[in-house]
Scaffold this motif. Structure first.
Motif, PDB file in Angstrom:
ATOM      1  N   UNK A  59      82.237  76.108 116.214  1.00 57.72           N
ATOM      2  CA  UNK A  59      83.044  75.831 115.031  1.00 57.72           C
ATOM      3  C   UNK A  59      84.217  76.803 115.013  1.00 57.72           C
ATOM      4  N   UNK A  60      85.413  76.276 114.897  1.00 57.60           N
ATOM      5  CA  UNK A  60      86.609  77.107 114.832  1.00 57.60           C
ATOM      6  C   UNK A  60      87.566  76.507 113.824  1.00 57.60           C
ATOM      7  N   UNK A  61      88.346  77.344 113.198  1.00 57.65           N
ATOM      8  CA  UNK A  61      89.341  76.889 112.234  1.00 57.65           C
ATOM      9  C   UNK A  61      90.489  77.875 112.177  1.00 57.65           C
ATOM     10  N   UNK A  62      91.574  77.470 111.539  1.00 56.50           N
ATOM     11  CA  UNK A  62      92.742  78.336 111.455  1.00 56.50           C
ATOM     12  C   UNK A  62      92.462  79.618 110.679  1.00 56.50           C
ATOM     13  N   UNK A  63      91.728  79.520 109.590  1.00 58.54           N
ATOM     14  CA  UNK A  63      91.520  80.670 108.724  1.00 58.54           C
ATOM     15  C   UNK A  63      90.038  81.030 108.599  1.00 58.54           C
ATOM     16  N   UNK A  64      89.266  80.801 109.645  1.00 60.45           N
ATOM     17  CA  UNK A  64      87.847  81.128 109.627  1.00 60.45           C
ATOM     18  C   UNK A  64      87.444  81.635 111.005  1.00 60.45           C
TER      19      UNK A  64
END
Length: 191
Positions: A59-64
């Protein structure tokens, strides 16, 4: 008679609708795209090191943080005879915030958390009587993972982990250890 002034594009409703639609698409699709990109990047980096990479979920995200569950690395070279491997139940990388990135551009990752890390280094000698150099690759990748961008993160936590060194005659096991390192505090090691 004067003609009506032409509206500028940035003042039109179409412009703001396009911006809102583009922002919505980025927000909706950034997690799956970044997650697949992280898996692809990990596979390429590990393949260049002669390792096979596998993860149950990413799981990857811009702000996490980047979070990986069920990570497995093993030596991919069957000819060398080394069975060295690395398994991590849970791995999390917290990225440097934007202001911190400009003050320390080489420090991409602010913190790393690893839970149930199992590292097995197979030091058995090959048929030629030497230990294959590929045996140390999982440890080298672990060290590289801990310092992406060339700089160590300000926080490293490793919990409930095992390191095993196996040779032709001896076997050394460090089981149930934890390592907690902070940039401005005293670290701790418990076994």
């Amino acid at each position: 008679m004067s003609s009506p002034k032409k509206k500028r594009f940035y003042r039109s409703k179409r412009f703001w609708f396009s911006i809102a639609l583009l922002t919505g698409l980025v927000v909706a699709f950034q997690r799956p795209v970044l997650s697949e990109g992280a898996v692809f990047a990990a596979e390429v980096v590990c393949a260049r090191q002669g390792l096979a990479f596998q993860a149950d979920s990413v799981t990857a995200g811009l702000f996490e943080p980047l979070t990986m569950q069920g990570v497995s690395l093993r030596v991919n070279d069957r000819e060398c005879g080394s069975g060295s491997s690395l398994q991590i139940e849970s791995l999390s990388l917290e990225w440097q915030n934007l202001l911190g990135f400009f003050s320390k551009p080489s420090q991409l990752v602010r913190a790393i958390w690893m839970k149930r890390l199992n590292l097995w280094i197979d030091l058995r000698k090959a048929e030629n009587g030497e230990t294959p150099p590929q045996a140390w690759r999982p440890l080298a990748v672990l060290a590289g993972l801990s310092s992406p961008g060339g700089s160590w993160p300000s926080q490293i936590d490793i919990e409930s982990s095992t390191i095993e060194l196996s040779g032709d005659v001896n076997r050394y096991v460090l089981e149930g250890f934890g390592l907690f390192l902070r940039e401005h505090e005293r670290g701790s090691f418990n076994a």
